[in-house]
Design a protein around this motif. Structure first.
Motif, PDB file in Angstrom:
ATOM      1  N   ASN A  84       0.830  -1.208   0.000  1.00  0.00           N
ATOM      2  CA  ASN A  84       0.000   0.000   0.000  1.00  0.00           C
ATOM      3  C   ASN A  84       0.864   1.257   0.000  1.00  0.00           C
ATOM      4  OD1 ASN A  84      -2.521  -1.272  -0.011  1.00  0.00           O
ATOM      5  ND2 ASN A  84      -2.595  -1.406   2.203  1.00  0.00           N
ATOM      6  N   THR A 116      -6.367   1.168   6.528  1.00  0.00           N
ATOM      7  CA  THR A 116      -7.032   0.259   5.597  1.00  0.00           C
ATOM      8  C   THR A 116      -7.212  -1.087   6.279  1.00  0.00           C
ATOM      9  OG1 THR A 116      -4.975  -0.589   4.620  1.00  0.00           O
ATOM     10  CG2 THR A 116      -5.940   1.385   3.621  1.00  0.00           C
ATOM     11  N   HIS A 117      -8.340  -1.731   5.992  1.00  0.00           N
ATOM     12  CA  HIS A 117      -8.618  -3.037   6.597  1.00  0.00           C
ATOM     13  C   HIS A 117      -9.208  -3.963   5.540  1.00  0.00           C
ATOM     14  CE1 HIS A 117      -9.429  -5.872   9.808  1.00  0.00           C
ATOM     15  NE2 HIS A 117     -10.627  -6.071   9.280  1.00  0.00           N
ATOM     16  N   PRO A 118      -8.715  -5.209   5.445  1.00  0.00           N
ATOM     17  CA  PRO A 118      -9.155  -6.118   4.377  1.00  0.00           C
ATOM     18  C   PRO A 118     -10.450  -6.859   4.695  1.00  0.00           C
ATOM     19  CG  PRO A 118      -7.416  -7.156   5.640  1.00  0.00           C
ATOM     20  CD  PRO A 118      -7.591  -5.772   6.217  1.00  0.00           C
ATOM     21  N   VAL A 142     -12.780  -4.313   1.296  1.00  0.00           N
ATOM     22  CA  VAL A 142     -11.803  -3.387   1.865  1.00  0.00           C
ATOM     23  C   VAL A 142     -12.561  -2.235   2.504  1.00  0.00           C
ATOM     24  CG1 VAL A 142      -9.861  -1.844   1.397  1.00  0.00           C
ATOM     25  CG2 VAL A 142     -10.139  -3.943   0.061  1.00  0.00           C
ATOM     26  N   GLN A 166     -15.875   1.891   1.382  1.00  0.00           N
ATOM     27  CA  GLN A 166     -15.722   0.442   1.306  1.00  0.00           C
ATOM     28  C   GLN A 166     -15.868  -0.023  -0.138  1.00  0.00           C
ATOM     29  OE1 GLN A 166     -18.810  -0.840   4.141  1.00  0.00           O
ATOM     30  NE2 GLN A 166     -17.171  -1.447   5.560  1.00  0.00           N
ATOM     31  N   GLN A 178      -6.379 -12.872  -0.257  1.00  0.00           N
ATOM     32  CA  GLN A 178      -5.677 -11.698   0.252  1.00  0.00           C
ATOM     33  C   GLN A 178      -5.043 -10.902  -0.876  1.00  0.00           C
ATOM     34  OE1 GLN A 178      -2.830 -12.517   3.390  1.00  0.00           O
ATOM     35  NE2 GLN A 178      -3.323 -10.548   4.294  1.00  0.00           N
ATOM     36  N   ILE A 185      -7.699  -8.985  -2.681  1.00  0.00           N
ATOM     37  CA  ILE A 185      -8.104  -7.842  -1.870  1.00  0.00           C
ATOM     38  C   ILE A 185      -7.068  -6.726  -1.955  1.00  0.00           C
ATOM     39  CG2 ILE A 185      -8.425  -7.058   0.517  1.00  0.00           C
ATOM     40  CD1 ILE A 185      -9.770  -9.766   1.062  1.00  0.00           C
ATOM     41  N   LYS A 186      -5.792  -7.080  -1.900  1.00  0.00           N
ATOM     42  CA  LYS A 186      -4.726  -6.070  -1.915  1.00  0.00           C
ATOM     43  C   LYS A 186      -4.776  -5.199  -3.168  1.00  0.00           C
ATOM     44  CE  LYS A 186      -1.145  -8.163   0.995  1.00  0.00           C
ATOM     45  NZ  LYS A 186       0.224  -8.749   0.998  1.00  0.00           N
ATOM     46  N   GLU A 242      -7.423  -2.798  -2.510  1.00  0.00           N
ATOM     47  CA  GLU A 242      -7.045  -1.965  -1.369  1.00  0.00           C
ATOM     48  C   GLU A 242      -6.104  -0.839  -1.791  1.00  0.00           C
ATOM     49  OE1 GLU A 242      -5.837  -3.013   3.207  1.00  0.00           O
ATOM     50  OE2 GLU A 242      -4.814  -4.103   1.624  1.00  0.00           O
TER      51      GLU A 242
END
Length: 204
Positions: free
Chosen positions: A14, A107-109, A134, A151, A166, A169-170, A173
């Protein structure tokens, strides 16, 4: 020009996205320093972009509060307009949050309030969720409980492993964080107003 300190604990994907975005002269924000709580590999990204960095190891302090005070002192010497927790895996002490909020985001996944905490992707899979996502939110004194800024959903596909999900998601994100920072820098997102609205809504 919005000045930013980014906090990391790991690889810094990130952070890398933000460094690349802010390297564009037309982008209305600059990263002035990168901080970490470990010997994070992501600090290499800061070095590559010529951005100063600092590390405050919790093991060097007798308690969490003292560690937080030193971390805050390191952050404040850069006088940032915004502090971004980008994969920073340690809960900030209340004094740090109080000093920086609401100009402190994370930030939160996952699609908060679902699956807070350090194992959000694993927890979503274990729960059989069909979608996750996210969240970018203002940091408060809780664990992933601050006011939501934005979101975006990510589908959970058959056969997904924690690593595969993951990584998907990244990708989302990184883009969402860059867009959120841009919106803050241009005034489209008003952190103070969102923070105050949330306080008013939760106050009896």
């Amino acid at each position: 020009m919005l000045s930013i300190v980014v906090l990391i604990s790991g690889g810094g994907s990130n952070l890398r996205a933000l460094l690349e975005a802010t390297a564009d002269g037309a982008f209305p924000a600059r990263i002035v320093a990168v901080g970490a709580d470990t010997e994070a590999p992501g600090l290499d990204h800061a070095e590559q972009f010529g951005v100063p960095s600092f590390t405050v190891f919790p093991s060097g302090f007798p308690n969490r509060g003292d560690w937080g005070d030193e971390l805050l002192a390191q952050i404040q010497q850069w006088s940032p307009d915004l502090v971004v927790c980008a994969g920073f895996m340690r809960i900030l002490p209340p004094r740090v949050v109080a000093a920086l909020s609401p100009n402190l985001i994370n930030t939160h996944p996952a699609l908060l309030p679902l699956f807070p905490g350090a194992h959000a992707v694993r927890d979503a899979l274990a729960a059989g969720a069909r979608e996750t996502g996210v969240t970018v939110h203002i940091v408060d004194e809780g664990v992933d409980t601050g006011p939501t800024l934005v979101q975006r959903t990510v589908p959970v596909l058959p056969g997904d492993t924690e690593h595969v999900l993951q990584e998907r998601i990244k990708t989302i994100e990184r883009d969402l964080l860059v867009q959120t920072v841009l919106d803050i820098a241009t005034g489209r997102t008003d952190l103070a107003a969102i923070h105050q609205s949330n306080r008013s809504a939760t106050t009896p």
